[in-house]
Write a protein that holds these residues in place. Structure first.
Motif, PDB file in Angstrom:
ATOM      1  N   GLU A  83     -15.460 -10.916  16.293  1.00 18.38           N
ATOM      2  CA  GLU A  83     -14.328 -12.411  16.415  1.00 18.38           C
ATOM      3  C   GLU A  83     -15.553 -13.436  16.598  1.00 18.38           C
ATOM      4  O   GLU A  83     -16.422 -13.257  17.856  1.00 18.38           O
ATOM      5  CB  GLU A  83     -13.600 -12.440  17.956  1.00 18.38           C
ATOM      6  N   ASN A  84     -15.409 -14.353  15.573  1.00 18.24           N
ATOM      7  CA  ASN A  84     -16.433 -15.620  15.522  1.00 18.24           C
ATOM      8  C   ASN A  84     -15.753 -16.556  16.826  1.00 18.24           C
ATOM      9  O   ASN A  84     -14.881 -16.958  17.238  1.00 18.24           O
ATOM     10  CB  ASN A  84     -16.143 -16.316  14.508  1.00 18.24           C
ATOM     11  N   PRO A  85     -16.951 -16.716  18.543  1.00 21.67           N
ATOM     12  CA  PRO A  85     -15.783 -17.174  18.787  1.00 21.67           C
ATOM     13  C   PRO A  85     -16.227 -19.067  18.521  1.00 21.67           C
ATOM     14  O   PRO A  85     -15.226 -19.776  19.504  1.00 21.67           O
ATOM     15  CB  PRO A  85     -17.493 -17.431  20.043  1.00 21.67           C
ATOM     16  N   ARG A  86     -16.256 -19.438  17.653  1.00 24.33           N
ATOM     17  CA  ARG A  86     -16.434 -20.374  17.720  1.00 24.33           C
ATOM     18  C   ARG A  86     -15.140 -21.115  16.386  1.00 24.33           C
ATOM     19  O   ARG A  86     -14.427 -22.011  16.535  1.00 24.33           O
ATOM     20  CB  ARG A  86     -17.412 -21.038  16.140  1.00 24.33           C
ATOM     21  N   THR A  87     -14.218 -19.869  16.325  1.00 24.78           N
ATOM     22  CA  THR A  87     -12.985 -20.577  15.408  1.00 24.78           C
ATOM     23  C   THR A  87     -11.804 -19.590  16.169  1.00 24.78           C
ATOM     24  O   THR A  87     -10.405 -19.733  16.111  1.00 24.78           O
ATOM     25  CB  THR A  87     -13.072 -19.805  13.593  1.00 24.78           C
ATOM     26  N   GLY A  88     -12.560 -18.438  16.619  1.00 28.91           N
ATOM     27  CA  GLY A  88     -11.701 -17.452  17.475  1.00 28.91           C
ATOM     28  C   GLY A  88     -10.977 -16.537  16.654  1.00 28.91           C
ATOM     29  O   GLY A  88      -9.439 -15.523  16.582  1.00 28.91           O
ATOM     30  N   ARG A  89     -11.328 -16.152  15.054  1.00 31.93           N
ATOM     31  CA  ARG A  89     -10.364 -15.349  13.944  1.00 31.93           C
ATOM     32  C   ARG A  89     -11.822 -14.280  14.046  1.00 31.93           C
ATOM     33  O   ARG A  89     -13.322 -14.421  14.475  1.00 31.93           O
ATOM     34  CB  ARG A  89     -10.730 -16.430  12.860  1.00 31.93           C
ATOM     35  N   GLY A  90     -11.542 -13.475  13.361  1.00 32.32           N
ATOM     36  CA  GLY A  90     -12.046 -12.239  13.565  1.00 32.32           C
ATOM     37  C   GLY A  90     -12.854 -12.304  11.765  1.00 32.32           C
ATOM     38  O   GLY A  90     -12.417 -13.207  11.452  1.00 32.32           O
ATOM     39  N   THR A 117     -22.029 -13.468  19.552  1.00 32.84           N
ATOM     40  CA  THR A 117     -20.915 -13.231  19.403  1.00 32.84           C
ATOM     41  C   THR A 117     -20.149 -13.670  21.297  1.00 32.84           C
ATOM     42  O   THR A 117     -21.142 -13.571  21.965  1.00 32.84           O
ATOM     43  CB  THR A 117     -20.549 -11.901  18.580  1.00 32.84           C
ATOM     44  N   GLU A 118     -18.811 -13.409  21.778  1.00 35.60           N
ATOM     45  CA  GLU A 118     -18.645 -13.775  22.643  1.00 35.60           C
ATOM     46  C   GLU A 118     -17.662 -12.507  23.348  1.00 35.60           C
ATOM     47  O   GLU A 118     -17.640 -11.449  24.163  1.00 35.60           O
ATOM     48  CB  GLU A 118     -18.044 -14.705  23.541  1.00 35.60           C
ATOM     49  N   LYS A 119     -18.477 -11.156  22.233  1.00 36.79           N
ATOM     50  CA  LYS A 119     -17.324 -10.272  22.654  1.00 36.79           C
ATOM     51  C   LYS A 119     -17.750  -9.387  21.642  1.00 36.79           C
ATOM     52  O   LYS A 119     -18.727  -9.683  20.949  1.00 36.79           O
ATOM     53  CB  LYS A 119     -15.245 -10.172  22.163  1.00 36.79           C
TER      54      LYS A 119
END
Length: 556
Positions: A373-380, A458-460
C-alpha cells in the motif's frame, strides 16, 4: 499474377513497414498506463501475414517477436471468418503464446474484400491473476495456478466491443484500471498500424505491396544464407544450465546440437533435460523464439529479421523436455529462462563455426515483484523491479555494454527513470550505480552489473515474490573469456541479520524501511584475458570499472 517490383520500390516498402511498426511502438509508449510498459517498454509490435509469416517488426523484445508467427497460426486456425473491425486477443502458451502475462492483440488488415495481414501487439501485463501478484508464481505446479488463460477470442466484432468479455477479464486481475488502460493502448497501436497500411495500399496498390514484401523476404533469405555460407561446416555441441527449479533440482541442462551445412542451420534441442514441476519450463512458441534469437544475433544486423531471414533455420525439439513442456505445465518464467540458456547453448555450439560473430553471455534475469500500500495515496500497488539490469557480454567488436539487460531482450527492456519510480511508488533509490569488477575478464571485458540499495518507504508490511536465475551461474565467458560473478540479492531489515534472497520464492515480508541490496551480475568476457591490452586495463582502473585489487589479481 503479381506485378514485378524494382529494387527501389522494394526498399520503399521495406522501410515503410519498419516505420509503421516503429510508430505503433511510440503509440504504445505514450498511451499505456502501467510502468512496466510506459517506462520499461516490455512490449513488441509486428506485422504478420495470413500465412503466419513475420513480415516486419520493431526493435523491442526479441523473445516476444520470435513467437508471434506461432500465435498468428493459432488465430488463423481458430477463426475462419474475420471481418474488418474485429480485434482478437490471446495469451495462452499452449495456443501460440509465450507466457500468460504477455497479452497479444491482432487487428486484421484488408485490401477490399481480401484479408492480407495482421497488425500484432504483444505486451506484458503487470498482473494476470493467479495465485500470486505480478504474474510469477514460483510455487505453481500447473499453469492454472499462474493466471488467466485466454485462447484466441474476439474482443471486438466488427468494431463492437464485447463488454462482457472485457469485464470478465478485468475482474480476474488485481489492477483492473491499469489492465483496461494497457489493453486500450494495445488496441489503439494495432489500429494505428492498420491505418498506416491502408494508406500504403492507397499510395502503391495492395498488389504492389504484396509483391514487394515477397521480394523483401527473398532478399532477407539471400542475405542470411550468404552469411551462414561463410561459417565452418560441421556438427557442434553446446550446453547451458539453469540454476535450479526452486524445488531442489540444480543445474538443469539445456543441450544444443547444431549442424551447419552450406547455408543451412539445424538446431536440435531434443537432448535437453526433462521438464520439471515448476515455472522454468518453456512453451513451444517460446522455445522457437529463443532459437530464432540466437540465429538473429549471429547474422548481419542490417538483415531484416523476418520470416525470409529464418528460412535457413530448422528446429528440432522433443515434447516433455525443459524446452518444450507438456500442455498444462507451468511456464511463466520461460521468456527469461530457459530462453537465455537456449541462446547460450546455441551460441556456445557455434563458437567453433563463426568465432568472430559469437558473443559472451549476457546477465540472467532476477526479478522482484512487490505488492503493498502506498501511504501517499492509500491505494495498493504492484511494482516490478526493472532496475539494476545486468551487464551484456563482450564480443570480438569490444567490451560489453554495462547494465544493458539480458540475452532475451538485448537492451529492449529499460529500467526507466529512477525519479519517476520514486514519484509513483513508495521507494527511495539510495544507490544505483555500476558495480566495479562485475564483468568477466577477457580480451574484451563483460559489461558491468549494478549496485542498488533500494529503501521501501511504506507504512505497512509489503509482500515480495522473486522469479529468476543467476545466483548460482554467472554470465558465461566465450572463447577463453571468464564468466562474470553471479547475482547477489539481500534484504536488510533493522534488528535482523541480512536475508539472502533466493531466485524462486513467494511471500517475502518487506517491512517499512527495509532495504533491498542488489549486486547484479555483469556480462561474460570474450577471448583470453592475456590478450587484453594494457591501455584497456589502465582505462578500466582510471574509470573505476575495475578496482586496483581486482586489476592486480587479473594480471598476476
Amino acid at each position: 499474377m503479381r506485378p514485378i517490383v524494382d529494387p527501389i520500390t522494394r526498399s520503399v516498402v521495406q522501410h515503410r513497414l519498419s516505420s509503421i511498426v516503429a510508430e505503433m511502438g511510440e503509440a504504445m509508449l505514450r498511451t499505456s498506463y502501467s510502468q512496466i510498459l510506459n517506462s520499461s517498454r516490455d512490449f513488441s509490435l509486428a506485422i504478420c501475414d495470413v500465412e503466419a509469416r513475420l513480415i516486419a517488426q520493431a526493435d523491442h523484445i526479441p523473445v516476444h517477436v520470435g513467437a508471434l508467427p506461432w500465435a498468428t497460426r493459432a488465430v488463423e486456425e481458430r477463426f475462419k471468418e474475420v471481418a474488418p473491425g474485429d480485434v482478437i486477443l490471446m495469451n495462452d502458451p499452449y495456443h501460440g503464446g509465450s507466457h500468460l502475462p504477455d497479452l497479444t492483440i491482432f487487428v486484421p488488415i484488408f485490401a477490399g474484400e481480401r484479408r492480407l495481414f495482421w497488425t500484432v501487439v504483444r505486451a506484458h501485463q503487470s498482473d494476470i491473476g493467479g495465485a500470486t501478484h505480478g504474474a510469477y508464481n514460483p510455487n505453481a505446479t500447473e499453469i492454472w495456478q499462474e493466471g488467466l488463460r485466454i485462447p484466441p477470442i474476439k474482443l471486438y466484432e466488427e468494431r463492437r466491443l464485447r463488454d462482457d468479455i472485457l469485464d470478465m477479464l478485468a475482474l480476474n486481475v488485481r489492477n483492473p484500471d491499469d489492465f483496461r488502460g494497457d489493453l486500450a493502448a494495445m488496441i489503439g497501436a494495432a489500429h494505428l498500424g492498420e491505418r498506416r497500411l491502408q494508406k500504403l495500399f492507397g499510395e502503391l496498390g495492395a498488389d504492389v505491396v504484396e509483391a514487394a514484401i515477397e521480394a523483401v523476404l527473398d532478399a532477407a533469405e539471400a542475405q542470411a544464407r550468404a552469411v551462414v555460407s561463410t561459417w565452418k561446416d560441421g556438427v557442434f555441441h553446446g550446453e547451458a544450465f539453469l540454476d535450479d527449479d526452486g524445488r531442489g533440482n540444480n543445474d538443469i541442462r539445456i543441450a544444443a546440437k547444431v549442424t551447419k551445412r552450406g547455408s543451412e542451420i539445424e538446431v536440435d534441442l531434443s537432448q535437453s533435460d526433462p521438464q520439471v514441476t515448476s515455472f522454468v519450463n518453456s512453451s513451444h512458441a517460446n522455445m522457437h523464439a529463443a532459437v530464432v534469437m540466437a540465429f538473429a544475433y549471429l547474422i548481419d544486423p542490417d538483415t531484416p529479421k523476418n520470416s525470409g531471414a529464418l528460412r535457413p533455420l530448422k528446429v528440432i525439439a522433443r515434447l516433455g523436455t525443459i524446452v518444450w513442456a507438456d500442455p498444462g505445465k507451468p511456464v511463466t518464467l520461460c521468456t527469461s529462462h530457459p530462453s537465455n540458456e537456449i541462446v547460450e547453448a546455441i551460441v556456445k555450439a557455434l563458437a567453433s563455426s563463426c568465432p568472430d560473430r559469437v558473443m559472451a553471455g549476457w546477465g540472467r534475469r532476477f526479478r522482484i515483484a512487490v505488492q503493498g500500500e502506498n501511504p501517499r495515496t492509500g491505494r495498493g500497488f504492484i511494482w516490478h523491479m526493472f532496475h539494476a539490469r545486468p551487464g551484456g557480454g563482450a564480443s570480438a567488436n569490444g567490451d560489453g555494454w554495462s547494465s544493458i539487460g539480458e540475452w532475451h531482450s538485448v537492451g529492449g527492456l529499460k529500467f526507466g527513470s529512477v525519479e519517476v519510480a520514486e514519484a509513483r511508488f513508495p521507494l527511495h533509490f539510495r544507490r544505483h550505480e555500476f558495480l566495479p569488477d562485475s564483468g568477466g575478464d577477457g580480451q574484451f571485458r563483460g559489461g558491468l552489473g549494478v549496485a542498488l540499495d533500494l529503501v521501501f518507504e511504506t507504512e505497512k508490511p509489503a509482500l515480495g515474490n522473486t522469479a529468476g536465475e543467476g545466483t548460482r551461474h554467472g554470465s558465461c565467458g566465450m572463447l577463453g573469456g571468464k564468466d562474470s560473478a553471479p547475482h547477489r540479492y539481500r534484504l536488510l531489515s533493522a534488528g535482523r541479520a541480512p536475508r539472502e534472497l533466493r531466485t524462486k520464492e513467494v511471500g517475502i515480508e518487506i517491512g517499512p524501511g527495509d532495504c533491498l541490496e542488489v549486486r547484479s551480475a555483469g556480462g561474460g568476457g570474450w577471448g583470453a584475458p592475456s590478450r587484453r591490452s594494457q591501455a584497456a586495463r589502465d582505462r578500466d582502473r582510471l574509470q573505476g570499472l575495475v578496482t586496483d585489487d581486482a586489476a592486480k589479481a587479473r594480471t598476476s
